[in-house]
Design a protein around this motif. Structure first.
Motif, PDB file in Angstrom:
ATOM      1  N   ASP A 191      12.192 -44.201  57.559  1.00  0.00           N
ATOM      2  CA  ASP A 191      12.662 -45.068  58.639  1.00  0.00           C
ATOM      3  C   ASP A 191      11.978 -46.424  58.601  1.00  0.00           C
ATOM      4  OD1 ASP A 191      14.413 -43.154  59.567  1.00  0.00           O
ATOM      5  OD2 ASP A 191      13.003 -42.334  61.029  1.00  0.00           O
ATOM      6  N   TYR A 192      10.693 -46.454  58.249  1.00  0.00           N
ATOM      7  CA  TYR A 192       9.981 -47.726  58.146  1.00  0.00           C
ATOM      8  C   TYR A 192      10.588 -48.602  57.054  1.00  0.00           C
ATOM      9  CZ  TYR A 192       6.266 -51.119  57.396  1.00  0.00           C
ATOM     10  OH  TYR A 192       5.562 -52.295  57.250  1.00  0.00           O
ATOM     11  N   ALA A 193      10.905 -48.015  55.922  1.00  0.00           N
ATOM     12  CA  ALA A 193      11.491 -48.776  54.819  1.00  0.00           C
ATOM     13  C   ALA A 193      12.798 -49.434  55.247  1.00  0.00           C
ATOM     14  CB  ALA A 193      11.719 -47.866  53.616  1.00  0.00           C
ATOM     15  N   GLU A 194      13.621 -48.713  55.959  1.00  0.00           N
ATOM     16  CA  GLU A 194      14.896 -49.260  56.420  1.00  0.00           C
ATOM     17  C   GLU A 194      14.671 -50.362  57.444  1.00  0.00           C
ATOM     18  OE1 GLU A 194      18.955 -49.717  56.365  1.00  0.00           O
ATOM     19  OE2 GLU A 194      17.692 -48.447  55.085  1.00  0.00           O
ATOM     20  N   TRP A 195      13.740 -50.133  58.377  1.00  0.00           N
ATOM     21  CA  TRP A 195      13.463 -51.120  59.418  1.00  0.00           C
ATOM     22  C   TRP A 195      12.878 -52.415  58.841  1.00  0.00           C
ATOM     23  CZ3 TRP A 195       8.503 -52.906  60.802  1.00  0.00           C
ATOM     24  CH2 TRP A 195       8.463 -53.752  61.926  1.00  0.00           C
ATOM     25  N   ALA A 196      11.928 -52.293  57.920  1.00  0.00           N
ATOM     26  CA  ALA A 196      11.183 -53.457  57.434  1.00  0.00           C
ATOM     27  C   ALA A 196      11.896 -54.239  56.344  1.00  0.00           C
ATOM     28  CB  ALA A 196       9.818 -53.005  56.906  1.00  0.00           C
ATOM     29  N   ARG A 197      12.923 -53.657  55.739  1.00  0.00           N
ATOM     30  CA  ARG A 197      13.546 -54.270  54.568  1.00  0.00           C
ATOM     31  C   ARG A 197      13.929 -55.744  54.770  1.00  0.00           C
ATOM     32  NH1 ARG A 197      15.312 -50.973  50.864  1.00  0.00           N
ATOM     33  NH2 ARG A 197      15.779 -49.386  52.439  1.00  0.00           N
ATOM     34  N   CYS A 251       1.192 -51.300  49.529  1.00  0.00           N
ATOM     35  CA  CYS A 251       2.530 -51.857  49.287  1.00  0.00           C
ATOM     36  C   CYS A 251       3.610 -51.228  50.151  1.00  0.00           C
ATOM     37  CB  CYS A 251       2.905 -51.705  47.819  1.00  0.00           C
ATOM     38  SG  CYS A 251       3.077 -49.973  47.281  1.00  0.00           S
ATOM     39  N   GLY A 252       3.336 -50.063  50.762  1.00  0.00           N
ATOM     40  CA  GLY A 252       4.387 -49.417  51.549  1.00  0.00           C
ATOM     41  C   GLY A 252       5.614 -49.152  50.702  1.00  0.00           C
ATOM     42  N   PRO A 253       6.810 -49.477  51.222  1.00  0.00           N
ATOM     43  CA  PRO A 253       8.037 -49.206  50.487  1.00  0.00           C
ATOM     44  C   PRO A 253       8.370 -50.227  49.402  1.00  0.00           C
ATOM     45  CG  PRO A 253       8.570 -50.135  52.609  1.00  0.00           C
ATOM     46  CD  PRO A 253       7.077 -49.949  52.594  1.00  0.00           C
ATOM     47  N   GLY A 254       7.460 -51.162  49.128  1.00  0.00           N
ATOM     48  CA  GLY A 254       7.614 -52.048  47.981  1.00  0.00           C
ATOM     49  C   GLY A 254       8.310 -53.367  48.231  1.00  0.00           C
ATOM     50  N   ARG A 255       8.562 -53.726  49.482  1.00  0.00           N
ATOM     51  CA  ARG A 255       9.339 -54.937  49.751  1.00  0.00           C
ATOM     52  C   ARG A 255       8.595 -56.203  49.346  1.00  0.00           C
ATOM     53  NH1 ARG A 255       8.206 -57.251  54.912  1.00  0.00           N
ATOM     54  NH2 ARG A 255       6.390 -56.243  55.846  1.00  0.00           N
ATOM     55  N   ILE A 256       7.276 -56.238  49.501  1.00  0.00           N
ATOM     56  CA  ILE A 256       6.516 -57.407  49.076  1.00  0.00           C
ATOM     57  C   ILE A 256       6.337 -57.401  47.561  1.00  0.00           C
ATOM     58  CG2 ILE A 256       4.342 -58.671  49.316  1.00  0.00           C
ATOM     59  CD1 ILE A 256       6.133 -58.672  51.819  1.00  0.00           C
ATOM     60  N   THR A 257       6.161 -56.227  46.990  1.00  0.00           N
ATOM     61  CA  THR A 257       6.012 -56.119  45.534  1.00  0.00           C
ATOM     62  C   THR A 257       7.227 -56.696  44.822  1.00  0.00           C
ATOM     63  OG1 THR A 257       5.032 -53.952  46.049  1.00  0.00           O
ATOM     64  CG2 THR A 257       5.224 -54.549  43.733  1.00  0.00           C
ATOM     65  N   VAL A 258       8.411 -56.331  45.267  1.00  0.00           N
ATOM     66  CA  VAL A 258       9.614 -56.830  44.605  1.00  0.00           C
ATOM     67  C   VAL A 258       9.783 -58.326  44.846  1.00  0.00           C
ATOM     68  CG1 VAL A 258      11.289 -56.364  46.463  1.00  0.00           C
ATOM     69  CG2 VAL A 258      12.020 -56.276  44.063  1.00  0.00           C
ATOM     70  N   PRO A 280       1.860 -41.063  49.711  1.00  0.00           N
ATOM     71  CA  PRO A 280       2.774 -40.619  48.654  1.00  0.00           C
ATOM     72  C   PRO A 280       4.247 -40.773  49.031  1.00  0.00           C
ATOM     73  CG  PRO A 280       0.994 -39.033  48.923  1.00  0.00           C
ATOM     74  CD  PRO A 280       0.883 -39.995  50.068  1.00  0.00           C
ATOM     75  N   ALA A 281       4.580 -40.578  50.303  1.00  0.00           N
ATOM     76  CA  ALA A 281       5.971 -40.722  50.717  1.00  0.00           C
ATOM     77  C   ALA A 281       6.429 -42.175  50.603  1.00  0.00           C
ATOM     78  CB  ALA A 281       6.158 -40.215  52.137  1.00  0.00           C
ATOM     79  N   MET A 282       5.564 -43.111  50.965  1.00  0.00           N
ATOM     80  CA  MET A 282       5.900 -44.528  50.804  1.00  0.00           C
ATOM     81  C   MET A 282       6.094 -44.873  49.330  1.00  0.00           C
ATOM     82  SD  MET A 282       6.236 -46.502  53.495  1.00  0.00           S
ATOM     83  CE  MET A 282       5.723 -46.750  55.204  1.00  0.00           C
ATOM     84  N   VAL A 283       5.210 -44.375  48.487  1.00  0.00           N
ATOM     85  CA  VAL A 283       5.329 -44.642  47.053  1.00  0.00           C
ATOM     86  C   VAL A 283       6.634 -44.069  46.512  1.00  0.00           C
ATOM     87  CG1 VAL A 283       4.319 -44.103  44.800  1.00  0.00           C
ATOM     88  CG2 VAL A 283       2.853 -44.880  46.676  1.00  0.00           C
ATOM     89  N   ALA A 284       7.024 -42.895  46.981  1.00  0.00           N
ATOM     90  CA  ALA A 284       8.294 -42.301  46.536  1.00  0.00           C
ATOM     91  C   ALA A 284       9.473 -43.175  46.919  1.00  0.00           C
ATOM     92  CB  ALA A 284       8.451 -40.908  47.136  1.00  0.00           C
ATOM     93  N   VAL A 285       9.447 -43.733  48.133  1.00  0.00           N
ATOM     94  CA  VAL A 285      10.519 -44.644  48.555  1.00  0.00           C
ATOM     95  C   VAL A 285      10.535 -45.896  47.687  1.00  0.00           C
ATOM     96  CG1 VAL A 285      11.331 -46.128  50.430  1.00  0.00           C
ATOM     97  CG2 VAL A 285      10.565 -43.809  50.935  1.00  0.00           C
ATOM     98  N   ALA A 286       9.349 -46.468  47.420  1.00  0.00           N
ATOM     99  CA  ALA A 286       9.268 -47.673  46.595  1.00  0.00           C
ATOM    100  C   ALA A 286       9.797 -47.429  45.185  1.00  0.00           C
ATOM    101  CB  ALA A 286       7.821 -48.160  46.541  1.00  0.00           C
ATOM    102  N   ARG A 287       9.422 -46.289  44.608  1.00  0.00           N
ATOM    103  CA  ARG A 287       9.895 -45.976  43.248  1.00  0.00           C
ATOM    104  C   ARG A 287      11.409 -45.819  43.225  1.00  0.00           C
ATOM    105  NH1 ARG A 287       5.271 -41.392  41.920  1.00  0.00           N
ATOM    106  NH2 ARG A 287       3.633 -42.837  41.202  1.00  0.00           N
ATOM    107  N   ARG A 288      11.960 -45.199  44.232  1.00  0.00           N
ATOM    108  CA  ARG A 288      13.412 -45.014  44.296  1.00  0.00           C
ATOM    109  C   ARG A 288      14.135 -46.342  44.524  1.00  0.00           C
ATOM    110  NH1 ARG A 288      13.634 -41.750  48.506  1.00  0.00           N
ATOM    111  NH2 ARG A 288      14.391 -43.290  49.998  1.00  0.00           N
ATOM    112  N   SER A 289      13.557 -47.202  45.353  1.00  0.00           N
ATOM    113  CA  SER A 289      14.207 -48.468  45.696  1.00  0.00           C
ATOM    114  C   SER A 289      14.107 -49.489  44.573  1.00  0.00           C
ATOM    115  CB  SER A 289      13.567 -49.036  46.967  1.00  0.00           C
ATOM    116  OG  SER A 289      13.707 -48.151  48.060  1.00  0.00           O
TER     117      SER A 289
END
Length: 222
Positions: A20-26, A59-66, A82-91
């Motif tokens: 949910d954080y990944a979707e909200w922060a994107r 990095c959380g879901p990776g939005r700044i990394t990308v 680990p859950a945040m990293v999984a979202v980042a890897r998928r995204s």
């Protein structure tokens, strides 16, 4: 050695929030031009200093990394959750993401051209920030750049719920002059600071001013 409680609580909370954080922060960075300007300046300076890989720590879901990768940097992300990293890897499957803690990064000494800690030191108790700054300094090459972002102020905000989830998460405020002093003590030269007033965008309301500090590790490449 027993892991500190704040690390366990932070990891567990973001594991719960990850999807949910990944979707909200994107879309957040897209509506904050001053924040993008700080990251853009950081990217230009890293390039001018000889580039080198850049770590997005927390990095959380990776939005700044990308975003850093889109600015032409060789960026990768590390997060406690680990859950945040999984979202980042998928995204962002073309980028590298790994699990780790800014208290002990597991990276070699002096190999990075830049480090970004974008709202990740906010979960670290004040007494431990000198150790964290020393760890960020350790992994940077001489002359490498560090970009911090954090909420400005004093004290602590504790959340028991967010995005309709039960969590236990502490947010530590930090004054601008204290951030600069910590960096100086850790072997950095502070190069730029920005204090931004709270954003009134209803999608991303802010309670406090926002602080951004750009610093450079002592020394130079080569």
């Amino acid at each position: 050695m027993t892991e500190p409680q704040f690390l366990r609580d932070t990891r567990a909370s973001y594991d719960i929030l990850a999807e949910d954080y990944a979707e909200w922060a994107r879309p957040e960075l897209a509506v904050k031009p001053l924040d993008r300007a700080m990251l853009g300046g950081f990217a230009e300076l890293v390039h001018a200093a000889g580039s080198g890989p850049v770590a997005d720590i927390g990095c959380g879901p990776g939005r700044i990394t990308v975003h850093l990768a889109e600015l032409g940097l060789s960026a990768f992300g590390i997060d406690l959750s680990p859950a945040m990293v999984a979202v980042a890897r998928r995204s962002y499957p073309r980028l590298w993401f790994g699990v780790g803690s800014m208290t002990a990064l597991g990276l070699a000494d002096g190999k990075l051209g830049g480090v970004v800690a974008w709202y990740s030191i906010i979960h670290v108790p004040r007494r431990l920030l000198p150790d964290v700054m020393a760890e960020l300094n350790r992994v940077l090459a001489p002359g490498g750049y560090l970009q911090l972002a954090f909420q400005v102020g004093d004290g602590l905000l504790h959340l028991d719920d967010a995005l309709q989830h039960r969590i236990s998460l502490d947010f530590y405020r930090l004054r601008m002059d204290d951030a600069s002093a910590l960096l100086t003590q850790a072997g950095f030269d502070v190069r730029a600071t920005m204090l931004r007033e709270p954003d009134d965008n209803p999608a991303f309301p802010e309670r406090t001013p926002q602080g951004f500090v750009l610093a450079r590790k002592h020394g130079s490449r080569g």
